[in-house]
Design an enzyme around this catalytic site. Structure first.
Site, PDB file in Angstrom:
ATOM      1  N   ASP A  15       3.377   0.042  -5.907  1.00 54.08           N
ATOM      2  CA  ASP A  15       4.044  -0.608  -4.773  1.00 54.08           C
ATOM      3  C   ASP A  15       3.568  -2.038  -4.567  1.00 54.08           C
ATOM      4  OD1 ASP A  15       5.588   1.587  -4.115  1.00 54.08           O
ATOM      5  OD2 ASP A  15       4.251   2.290  -2.528  1.00 54.08           O
ATOM      6  N   ARG A  96      -8.137   0.191   8.177  1.00 60.33           N
ATOM      7  CA  ARG A  96      -7.130  -0.877   8.323  1.00 60.33           C
ATOM      8  C   ARG A  96      -7.655  -2.087   9.089  1.00 60.33           C
ATOM      9  NH1 ARG A  96      -5.445   1.100   3.960  1.00 60.33           N
ATOM     10  NH2 ARG A  96      -4.114   2.918   4.112  1.00 60.33           N
ATOM     11  N   ASP A 125       0.332   3.184   8.989  1.00 61.81           N
ATOM     12  CA  ASP A 125      -0.439   2.041   8.503  1.00 61.81           C
ATOM     13  C   ASP A 125       0.268   0.707   8.721  1.00 61.81           C
ATOM     14  OD1 ASP A 125      -2.749   3.385   7.769  1.00 61.81           O
ATOM     15  OD2 ASP A 125      -1.901   3.998   5.849  1.00 61.81           O
ATOM     16  N   SER A 177       0.643  10.503  -2.583  1.00 59.18           N
ATOM     17  CA  SER A 177       0.207   9.223  -2.055  1.00 59.18           C
ATOM     18  C   SER A 177      -1.209   9.429  -1.543  1.00 59.18           C
ATOM     19  CB  SER A 177       1.143   8.790  -0.926  1.00 59.18           C
ATOM     20  OG  SER A 177       0.535   7.747  -0.202  1.00 59.18           O
TER      21      SER A 177
HETATM   22  N1  ARG Z   1      -1.743  10.018   8.010  1.00 58.03           N
HETATM   23  C1  ARG Z   1      -2.969   9.341   7.874  1.00 58.03           C
HETATM   24  C2  ARG Z   1      -3.052   8.209   8.846  1.00 58.03           C
HETATM   25  O1  ARG Z   1      -2.061   7.762   9.321  1.00 58.03           O
HETATM   26  C3  ARG Z   1      -3.251   8.934   6.461  1.00 58.03           C
HETATM   27  C4  ARG Z   1      -2.407   7.863   5.877  1.00 58.03           C
HETATM   28  C5  ARG Z   1      -2.831   7.630   4.483  1.00 58.03           C
HETATM   29  N2  ARG Z   1      -2.041   6.761   3.713  1.00 58.03           N
HETATM   30  C6  ARG Z   1      -1.620   7.083   2.488  1.00 58.03           C
HETATM   31  N3  ARG Z   1      -1.059   6.181   1.782  1.00 58.03           N
HETATM   32  N4  ARG Z   1      -1.745   8.284   1.980  1.00 58.03           N
HETATM   33  O2  ARG Z   1      -4.110   7.749   9.168  1.00 58.03           O
END
Ligand code: ARG
Length: 401
Positions: A15, A96, A125, A177
């Site tokens: 990506d 993040r 995210d 992912s």
């Molecule tokens: N659902 C989790 C969060 O929002 C994990 C997100 C992880 N991202 C990924 N690309 N798998 O914090």
């Protein structure tokens, strides 16, 4: 000459590699790729850096954020025993803001007017990046290529990448992912999207299958000073070492897997799998010590604040006055969180089997039913009479009805 500059949060995956070329072609921007090292294990970051350059970035920066991630973010998370919806230790949500901080810094230093990220339009995210960037520098413009481009399927994306000479990994692409850092690992997509299916055994990387873990229980003693781990089994450790060591040892005992249906900020429920052996072992021990040393009202109040803290950080509000204020309260409780906790790990479970502290509020002479009892039993009678007076008056009236 490109029309301007953009700093891209780059991971090395397909990506964000496609994002580089897309930002060049569609937006006419020079791309500065920023790779944050938050302790992810999967990749060699020099290789990731080279990949960014091969994909067309004019510059690629690898920033080691681990010390700051631990000191500023993971310490507050442990103080707050942070578990979103009582289960998820905020693995991605905590990483993040530290990445955002460096994105904004890089954009300011290099005079870039844009920041881009490779998040989809469906997750949390994107909100964490964008709310964070706005909090730190509202003049920076944000680009989210995945929300804009029309490469809907993975195959379309691969075809676009090949057409534009972007290196596509030869290994069969994983259907999952994954996002990982020192605090744990998040796994989504693929068969996991069916919440009735047992997650496949091969998705895990930090934890042993509990049925295959050692037949002997593993005992680990964690020493805490002012809320942070300072020793393991009597040997001094830094907080980062403690996390790394517990990821290894608790993970090998099969502990640290989480399977949950999670409520995302954008309103969708999703099925998520996590592994966080170190984080969960530390939170378990830290909570047990707080039970021993925190006064009753403070502990109760802290439990409520912890829920709010976790929801807030999950909901992209790391950079916010409320999170800072909550941290003020939480920090004021941690000075007494000193002592030792003994954990027993066995085939996926983790039990607290011992705790001690010089500052313990547990007083055996008050608690005991044995000889050395110092508790005044007679005082209990008068206390209960007055304590129950309002309900007694109410009960008398009820009998009239
Ligand atoms: N659902 C989790 C969060 O929002 C994990 C997100 C992880 N991202 C990924 N690309 N798998 O914090």
């Amino acid at each position: 000459m490109a029309q301007g500059k953009v700093v891209l949060a780059y991971s090395g995956g397909l990506d964000t590699s496609v994002c580089i070329k897309w930002l060049m072609e569609e937006k006419d921007l020079d791309v500065i790729a920023l790779i944050g090292d938050v302790g992810q294990e999967r990749q060699d970051l020099d290789f990731v850096k080279q990949k960014a350059l091969d994909s067309g970035a004019v510059e690629a920066l690898v920033v080691d954020m681990r010390e700051e991630f631990v000191a500023e973010y993971l310490s507050k998370a442990l103080f707050a025993n942070a578990l979103y919806e009582n289960k998820y230790p905020l693995v991605s949500a905590l990483s993040r803001p530290v990445i955002v901080k460096y994105l904004v810094q890089a954009a300011e230093e290099r005079g870039a007017e844009y920041i881009a990220h490779g998040c989809t339009g469906k997750g949390n995210d994107q909100a964490r990046f964008e709310v964070g960037i706005r909090a730190l520098n509202p003049d920076i413009k944000i680009i989210a290529p995945l929300r804009e481009w029309d490469l809907v399927t993975r195959d379309q994306e691969i075809a676009w990448a090949e057409k534009h000479g972007i290196p596509v990994p030869v290994t069969t692409a994983s259907p999952y992912s994954i996002d990982d850092n020192l605090w744990g690992r998040a796994i989504e997509c693929g068969i996991i999207e069916d919440p009735w299916e047992e997650p496949p055994f091969d998705i895990y990387a930090m934890t042993t299958n509990p049925t295959e873990a050692a037949d002997e229980p593993l005992y680990i003693t964690i020493g805490f000073e002012a809320g942070l781990p300072v020793s393991i089994d009597g040997k001094k450790v830094s907080y980062m070492d403690a996390i790394l060591q517990l990821n290894e040892r608790a993970g090998a005992a099969g502990f640290g897997r989480i399977d949950m249906i999670e409520n995302r900020l954008i309103g969708v429920k999703s099925h998520e799998i996590y592994e966080a052996p170190g984080a969960l072992a530390l939170i378990t021990a830290h909570k047990a010590l707080e039970e021993l040393v925190l006064e009753r009202d403070t502990l109760r109040y802290k439990h409520q604040i912890e829920q709010d803290w976790a929801s807030y950080v999950y909901d992209a509000k790391w950079f916010s006055p409320l999170r800072e204020a909550l941290d003020g309260f939480i920090a004021s409780t941690q000075g007494v969180v000193c002592g030792e906790v003994r954990l027993k790990l066995y085939k996926g479970s983790c039990a607290v089997v011992g705790r001690k502290s010089d500052l313990a509020l547990y007083d055996v002479t008050l608690a005991t039913y044995g000889e050395e009892d110092s508790f005044d039993r007679e005082a209990a009678a008068g206390f209960i009479e007055l304590f129950g007076l309002p309900t007694q008056v109410w009960g008398r009236q009820q009998r009239k009805l």
